[in-house]
Design a protein around this motif. Structure first.
Motif, PDB file in Angstrom:
ATOM      1  N   ALA A 137      41.752  43.909  47.031  1.00 18.35           N
ATOM      2  CA  ALA A 137      42.796  44.807  47.521  1.00 18.35           C
ATOM      3  C   ALA A 137      44.154  44.141  47.348  1.00 18.35           C
ATOM      4  O   ALA A 137      44.298  42.936  47.565  1.00 18.35           O
ATOM      5  N   ALA A 138      45.150  44.933  46.958  1.00 17.88           N
ATOM      6  CA  ALA A 138      46.502  44.415  46.776  1.00 17.88           C
ATOM      7  C   ALA A 138      47.454  45.596  46.650  1.00 17.88           C
ATOM      8  O   ALA A 138      47.026  46.735  46.438  1.00 17.88           O
ATOM      9  N   VAL A 139      48.743  45.320  46.789  1.00 18.20           N
ATOM     10  CA  VAL A 139      49.762  46.353  46.588  1.00 18.20           C
ATOM     11  C   VAL A 139      50.886  45.759  45.749  1.00 18.20           C
ATOM     12  O   VAL A 139      51.542  44.797  46.160  1.00 18.20           O
ATOM     13  N   GLY A 140      51.088  46.326  44.575  1.00 17.83           N
ATOM     14  CA  GLY A 140      52.205  45.937  43.734  1.00 17.83           C
ATOM     15  C   GLY A 140      53.389  46.860  43.979  1.00 17.83           C
ATOM     16  O   GLY A 140      53.238  47.956  44.529  1.00 17.83           O
ATOM     17  N   ALA A 174      38.263  30.938  43.334  1.00 20.17           N
ATOM     18  CA  ALA A 174      39.143  30.253  42.386  1.00 20.17           C
ATOM     19  C   ALA A 174      39.997  31.251  41.613  1.00 20.17           C
ATOM     20  O   ALA A 174      41.182  31.016  41.355  1.00 20.17           O
ATOM     21  N   VAL A 175      39.401  32.383  41.250  1.00 17.80           N
ATOM     22  CA  VAL A 175      40.145  33.408  40.510  1.00 17.80           C
ATOM     23  C   VAL A 175      41.178  34.069  41.411  1.00 17.80           C
ATOM     24  O   VAL A 175      42.324  34.294  41.013  1.00 17.80           O
ATOM     25  N   LEU A 176      40.793  34.371  42.651  1.00 21.16           N
ATOM     26  CA  LEU A 176      41.731  34.976  43.594  1.00 21.16           C
ATOM     27  C   LEU A 176      42.918  34.051  43.857  1.00 21.16           C
ATOM     28  O   LEU A 176      44.064  34.496  43.942  1.00 21.16           O
ATOM     29  N   ILE A 221      46.784  39.201  48.106  1.00 20.28           N
ATOM     30  CA  ILE A 221      45.505  39.692  47.590  1.00 20.28           C
ATOM     31  C   ILE A 221      44.418  39.450  48.631  1.00 20.28           C
ATOM     32  O   ILE A 221      44.312  38.353  49.184  1.00 20.28           O
ATOM     33  N   MET A 222      43.621  40.479  48.886  1.00 24.18           N
ATOM     34  CA  MET A 222      42.526  40.359  49.845  1.00 24.18           C
ATOM     35  C   MET A 222      41.202  40.432  49.095  1.00 24.18           C
ATOM     36  O   MET A 222      40.857  41.468  48.523  1.00 24.18           O
TER      37      MET A 222
END
Length: 215
Positions: A84-87, A125-127, A168-169
């Protein structure tokens, strides 16, 4: 993002080589279809991936023209990246010029990123790597007088602990959208799983204001 794609595509990437050989328990790092890095498919889904960036920039410019001419608020709702994220897109602030309030900025567009509740998130690691890019200055759209950044929405984890990243969640989630008649805002409520499989979620709300600029 492009750097991460290039690294995973490289034949010299030791993790891909170990995954293909099944060594060190890394067999799951590559997919079973073409032995490419499993994460590469997810990264290619991002609209900032090198395969989509030119088309993505064109779409944003067209949406800006549409928003300005029709006096509508454009918001993107996307997913399939397992987090989850908001750009946020907005008019580029330069020098001593006053910042344009979101309600008066036709370039102000949210990109709400959710994902199917059944999809597990990428590895930590990617997050962490993607989160480190959240505060980086992106100049891709500066020629369109547009700035792009991410909204620091996640101050705490759903369980109340301090969040590893504000941007980022990495938990399973879904998104509900509604209209607030008292303000005219579009309200996006990202519901993030508190505990895997427990059926309880915590909400993170972001609002897109109605258009208040002159056409």
């Amino acid at each position: 993002m492009v750097f991460l794609e290039t690294m995973l595509e490289s034949k010299l990437n030791p993790l891909v080589a170990l995954g293909r050989s099944g060594s060190l328990g890394l067999a799951g790092f590559v997919n079973k279809f073409n032995a490419d890095a499993e994460l590469l498919d997810d990264l290619n889904d991002h609209w900032t991936s090198k395969a989509h960036k030119r088309e993505r920039n064109w779409v944003i410019e067209q949406m800006q023209n549409y928003a300005r001419a029709r006096r509508v608020r454009v918001t993107f709702l996307s997913g399939d990246v397992h987090c989850a994220a908001v750009g946020m897109l907005k008019t580029l602030h330069q020098g001593k010029e006053p910042q344009i309030p979101p309600s008066q900025d036709y370039r102000y567009m949210l990109n709400v990123v959710s994902s199917a509740i059944v999809n597990t998130p990428p590895p930590n690691a990617v997050l962490t790597m993607v989160s480190s890019l959240a505060t980086k200055t992106h100049r891709t759209l500066h020629h369109m007088h547009t700035d792009e950044t991410m909204v620091p929405l996640f101050d705490r984890d759903p369980n109340g602990q301090p969040a590893k990243s504000k941007y980022i969640m990495g938990r399973r989630n879904w998104c509900a959208a509604d209209w607030d008649p008292s303000t005219g805002d579009l309200v996006f409520d990202i519901r993030v799983e508190i505990e895997k499989g427990a059926g309880r979620t915590h909400g993170y709300i972001v609002r897109a204001p109605p258009p208040r600029w002159n056409a």
